[in-house]
Design an enzyme around this catalytic site. Structure first.
Site, PDB file in Angstrom:
ATOM      1  N   LYS A   1     -23.704  31.445 -11.919  1.00  0.00           N
ATOM      2  CA  LYS A   1     -22.476  30.681 -11.692  1.00  0.00           C
ATOM      3  C   LYS A   1     -22.582  29.862 -10.408  1.00  0.00           C
ATOM      4  CE  LYS A   1     -17.485  31.480 -10.984  1.00  0.00           C
ATOM      5  NZ  LYS A   1     -17.412  30.996  -9.603  1.00  0.00           N
TER       6      LYS A   1
ATOM      7  N   LYS B   1     -27.188  31.343  -5.785  1.00  0.00           N
ATOM      8  CA  LYS B   1     -28.413  31.273  -6.584  1.00  0.00           C
ATOM      9  C   LYS B   1     -29.512  30.471  -5.882  1.00  0.00           C
ATOM     10  CE  LYS B   1     -27.735  28.491  -9.835  1.00  0.00           C
ATOM     11  NZ  LYS B   1     -28.280  27.359  -9.023  1.00  0.00           N
TER      12      LYS B   1
ATOM     13  N   LYS C   1     -26.653  18.262  -7.143  1.00  0.00           N
ATOM     14  CA  LYS C   1     -26.357  18.275  -5.704  1.00  0.00           C
ATOM     15  C   LYS C   1     -27.626  18.168  -4.881  1.00  0.00           C
ATOM     16  CE  LYS C   1     -24.119  22.144  -5.191  1.00  0.00           C
ATOM     17  NZ  LYS C   1     -24.419  22.743  -6.512  1.00  0.00           N
TER      18      LYS C   1
ATOM     19  N   ASP D   1     -23.708  27.537 -15.252  1.00  0.00           N
ATOM     20  CA  ASP D   1     -23.566  28.070 -16.592  1.00  0.00           C
ATOM     21  C   ASP D   1     -24.304  27.182 -17.597  1.00  0.00           C
ATOM     22  OD1 ASP D   1     -22.694  29.588 -18.662  1.00  0.00           O
ATOM     23  OD2 ASP D   1     -20.575  29.516 -18.120  1.00  0.00           O
TER      24      ASP D   1
END
Length: 279
Positions: A13, A18, A44, A129
């Site tokens: 998520k 992450k 990003k 996701d």
């Protein structure tokens, strides 16, 4: 002897940490003398930030700026501990398909034979996701051997993890044992561990590692560098060294059994009703 390349992907998520996990695993492998290619797959373009210690140009930006026929030096940038870094990039917020950057990047990496180089490990850091087909590309096209899902004990994080496991099963079929395991991030208590362990029991997704909440990790992010460089003898650095060994190990993955919507809601209710977890 021919070098065997370990190819893995981190999913999870958005905002779960992450990219921090993925980048510091790459740094830990690089610090061991491994030849590592770290590939950021988020529009990003922040996956390699603490490896290159700056914002690196993305593949899409370089194509727009320089045109076709990019060289290796235009898209692969050096990072700490010798890690090589690539950022796919994507369209600006609110326009275009974010998965497009992954596809264009892979085409460039193939054209330049970068993926054929003698890497010890290729690490993909993939956005959030699996709701866009573009984000499933690394596993759908079998660019990776295993997928690791970063989660917390929060319901929506586990909900996203469950959706990612649906994506794994959908891409790989019943025989595709591609799930390497869950990585519990921001672990603050035994209750967090118990919640994720219960989710593990219900889905068949083993909990590979608990990454405790850490000020060293937060401060390293603010410094724009890897934990192993900022705090090489710290507790977090030792944790990343252990985790890097686990994710690049040669154990067989598993086939997840994700919950359906009703089962997921039932899981949430079970957690809520446990008296020992009440505030």
């Amino acid at each position: 002897m021919e070098r065997q390349t370990v190819k893995i992907a981190f999913y999870g998520k958005g905002g779960i940490g992450k990219s921090t996990i993925a980048a510091n695993v790459s740094a830990a492998l690089g610090a061991e003398g491994k030849r590592v290619l770290h590939i950021g797959c988020d529009p990003k373009a922040d996956s390699t930030r603490c490896l290159t210690e700056k914002k690196s140009p993305t593949v899409l930006e370089q194509i727009n700026r320089l045109g076709e026929g990019l060289s290796r030096e235009d898209i692969v940038f050096p990072g700490v501990f010798g890690v090589s870094c690539v950022e796919a990039g994507g369209p600006r917020a609110g326009s275009g398909c974010a998965g497009m950057g992954i596809t264009v990047m892979e085409e460039e990496l193939k054209r330049l034979n970068i993926l054929e180089e003698s890497w010890d490990a290729v690490i993909y850091d993939v956005l959030g996701d699996v709701v866009c087909g573009g984000f499933s590309v690394p596993m759908r096209k079998h660019y990776v051997q295993k997928v690791f899902v970063v989660t917390s004990a929060d319901f929506m994080s586990l909900y996203a993890a469950n959706n990612i496991m649906k994506g794994i099963k959908g891409c790989c079929g019943e025989e595709g044992k591609m799930l390497g395991g869950l990585i519990l991030n921001h672990c603050r208590s035994d209750a967090d561990r118990e919640i994720v362990e219960l989710f593990s029991e219900r889905t068949g997704a083993k909990v590979l590692f608990d990454m405790e909440e850490s000020r060293e990790i937060k401060l390293s992010d603010y410094q724009r560098t890897a934990v192993l460089k900022a705090y090489p003898q710290g507790k977090a650095a030792k944790a990343f060294r252990r985790l890097s060994g686990l994710v690049t190990g040669h154990g067989e993955g598993t086939l997840p059994q994700p919950l359906d919507e009703e089962e997921m809601e039932s899981f949430g209710q079970t957690i809520f009703e446990k008296k020992e977890w009440q505030p």
